[in-house]
Design an enzyme around this catalytic site. Structure first.
Site, PDB file in Angstrom:
ATOM      1  N   GLY A  92      41.377  84.743  52.658  1.00 42.32           N
ATOM      2  CA  GLY A  92      40.713  85.744  51.836  1.00 42.32           C
ATOM      3  C   GLY A  92      39.208  85.630  52.011  1.00 42.32           C
ATOM      4  O   GLY A  92      38.613  84.617  51.626  1.00 42.32           O
TER       5      GLY A  92
ATOM      6  N   ASN B 185      34.580  87.906  47.930  1.00 41.31           N
ATOM      7  CA  ASN B 185      33.501  87.174  47.269  1.00 41.31           C
ATOM      8  C   ASN B 185      33.838  85.701  47.045  1.00 41.31           C
ATOM      9  O   ASN B 185      33.003  84.824  47.291  1.00 41.31           O
ATOM     10  CB  ASN B 185      33.181  87.825  45.924  1.00 41.31           C
ATOM     11  CG  ASN B 185      32.434  89.135  46.063  1.00 41.31           C
ATOM     12  OD1 ASN B 185      31.723  89.356  47.046  1.00 41.31           O
ATOM     13  ND2 ASN B 185      32.590  90.013  45.093  1.00 41.31           N
TER      14      ASN B 185
ATOM     15  N   GLY C 156      36.257  83.823  48.569  1.00 37.09           N
ATOM     16  CA  GLY C 156      36.460  83.123  49.831  1.00 37.09           C
ATOM     17  C   GLY C 156      35.168  82.836  50.561  1.00 37.09           C
ATOM     18  O   GLY C 156      34.952  81.724  51.069  1.00 37.09           O
TER      19      GLY C 156
ATOM     20  N   ASP D 241      41.044  86.887  56.968  1.00 34.68           N
ATOM     21  CA  ASP D 241      41.317  88.069  56.151  1.00 34.68           C
ATOM     22  C   ASP D 241      42.257  88.987  56.915  1.00 34.68           C
ATOM     23  O   ASP D 241      42.656  88.688  58.049  1.00 34.68           O
ATOM     24  CB  ASP D 241      40.010  88.782  55.776  1.00 34.68           C
ATOM     25  CG  ASP D 241      40.086  89.424  54.395  1.00 34.68           C
ATOM     26  OD1 ASP D 241      41.058  90.179  54.155  1.00 34.68           O
ATOM     27  OD2 ASP D 241      39.204  89.179  53.554  1.00 34.68           O
TER      28      ASP D 241
ATOM     29  N   ARG E 118      44.242  88.406  33.566  1.00 33.87           N
ATOM     30  CA  ARG E 118      44.725  87.794  34.808  1.00 33.87           C
ATOM     31  C   ARG E 118      46.193  88.137  35.020  1.00 33.87           C
ATOM     32  O   ARG E 118      46.639  88.343  36.148  1.00 33.87           O
ATOM     33  CB  ARG E 118      44.552  86.275  34.741  1.00 33.87           C
ATOM     34  CG  ARG E 118      43.099  85.812  34.726  1.00 33.87           C
ATOM     35  CD  ARG E 118      43.014  84.282  34.665  1.00 33.87           C
ATOM     36  NE  ARG E 118      41.643  83.823  34.648  1.00 33.87           N
ATOM     37  CZ  ARG E 118      40.936  83.634  33.529  1.00 33.87           C
ATOM     38  NH1 ARG E 118      41.500  83.882  32.360  1.00 33.87           N
ATOM     39  NH2 ARG E 118      39.688  83.203  33.582  1.00 33.87           N
TER      40      ARG E 118
ATOM     41  N   HIS F 149      45.751  78.645  33.084  1.00 34.31           N
ATOM     42  CA  HIS F 149      44.446  79.265  33.349  1.00 34.31           C
ATOM     43  C   HIS F 149      44.460  80.667  32.758  1.00 34.31           C
ATOM     44  O   HIS F 149      45.035  81.592  33.303  1.00 34.31           O
ATOM     45  CB  HIS F 149      44.194  79.321  34.849  1.00 34.31           C
ATOM     46  CG  HIS F 149      42.842  79.868  35.220  1.00 34.31           C
ATOM     47  ND1 HIS F 149      41.675  79.396  34.670  1.00 34.31           N
ATOM     48  CD2 HIS F 149      42.487  80.834  36.095  1.00 34.31           C
ATOM     49  CE1 HIS F 149      40.649  80.065  35.195  1.00 34.31           C
ATOM     50  NE2 HIS F 149      41.128  80.944  36.056  1.00 34.31           N
TER      51      HIS F 149
END
Length: 319
Positions: free
Chosen positions: A11, A14, A16, A35, A92, A179
């Site tokens: 990935g 931002n 990664g 990617d 999330r 999380h």
């Protein structure tokens, strides 16, 4: 000469790209950022840009952008950031269906091309994505973990430093649980250079700081319109460094609880764990008081619910 470690990052967005930046700055080893084919030129450009910092920041590393999974072969650590970021109004958990499909595909490629790697998941919803990666790779549980607590604790410590005016380096803290909004900050384990935090902050104000830490990611999303990336990346690289350098650090991360630690049998959930060359080398099972255990039980139930969604999506993983 000893061989450099190899860190692959799946990935190139931002998070990664920020992982690559922190890993390069710490000179942890050679870096590959992968990617999708449609973003190949973008990720190659980002990594070329990063490598051109080397003479300025004085790090030696081979830095590669790619869309070919063959390039992650023989990685020591793989950080998975692939997936959709949060947008305003999203939790999330709202990302689970799309990101579970992405993480499953990524994990199958990791299994094929770098089966000895230690894998750190960053994709959300984190605890369920670690479970997905574990099932899709079939890796031993010590090789699979999730970056959550390092970020959450960093936010908690930052807010305490902001409140007290003391150095962030002297703030010690711990968080448990999934999380997300059910994470479990532990004021009892929070101190400044060994001095209990309650010597500096009232219980009422500390509870407000705890609540802010719980929704710290959402605060960033509201301000920026997308998920945070500098701090999540920094937390991920902290874990990678502990593994690569065999530091035996006690870090809060989503690790496998196979001995009913905290009552989270056969789940990945946020716990203090020892990270070293073998990945997750030990989970530390703390004695919680009744209030803390109540919060932890609620968090574990939320993780179970998300894992249940993944198992319904991919019945083959539930076996």
């Amino acid at each position: 000469m000893p061989k450099r470690a190899k860190i692959s990052i799946i990935g190139g967005g931002n998070v990664g790209a920020s992982c690559a930046m922190w890993a390069a700055a710490k000179e942890l080893g050679d870096i590959v950022v992968l990617d999708i084919p449609q973003a190949e030129n973008m990720v190659k450009g980002k990594m070329l840009d990063l490598f051109q910092c080397a003479p300025l920041e004085r790090f030696d590393a081979k830095i590669t952008g790619t869309a070919d999974y063959k390039d992650i072969a023989d990685s020591d650590v793989i950080i998975v950031t692939a997936g959709l970021p949060r947008k305003p109004g999203m939790s999330r958990d709202d990302l689970i269906e799309t990101n579970a499909k992405i993480v499953k595909s990524v994990s199958e490629n990791i299994k094929e091309h770098s089966p000895e790697a230690k894998v750190i998941l960053v994709s959300n919803p984190l605890d369920a994505m670690v479970y997905t990666a574990w099932k899709a790779t079939g890796f031993p549980t010590n090789q699979i973990m999730g970056q959550a607590g390092c970020l959450d604790v960093a936010r908690y410590k930052a807010f305490i430093a902001m409140e007290t005016g003391f150095s962030v380096e002297d703030v010690n803290a711990l968080l448990l649980g999934g999380h997300g909004d059910t994470m479990v900050p532990l004021p009892r384990f929070t101190n400044i250079s060994g001095i209990p935090i309650t010597n500096f902050i009232s219980e009422e104000r500390l509870n407000e700081i705890v609540d802010r830490a719980k929704v710290g990611g959402g605060e960033i999303v509201k301000l920026m319109g997308t998920s945070a990336y500098y701090a999540p990346a920094s937390g991920s690289v902290q874990m990678a460094e502990a593994i690569i350098k065999d530091k035996k650090r006690i870090l809060p991360c989503a690790a496998f609880c196979g001995n009913n630690e905290y009552g989270a049998q056969d789940l990945f959930v946020g716990v203090p764990a020892v990270l070293g060359a073998n990945g997750v080398e030990k989970v530390l099972d703390l004695d919680l008081n009744a209030e803390e255990k109540g919060y932890m039980d609620t968090s574990i139930e939320a993780v179970k619910e998300l894992v249940g969604i993944v198992n319904k999506m991919f019945p083959e993983l539930a076996k």
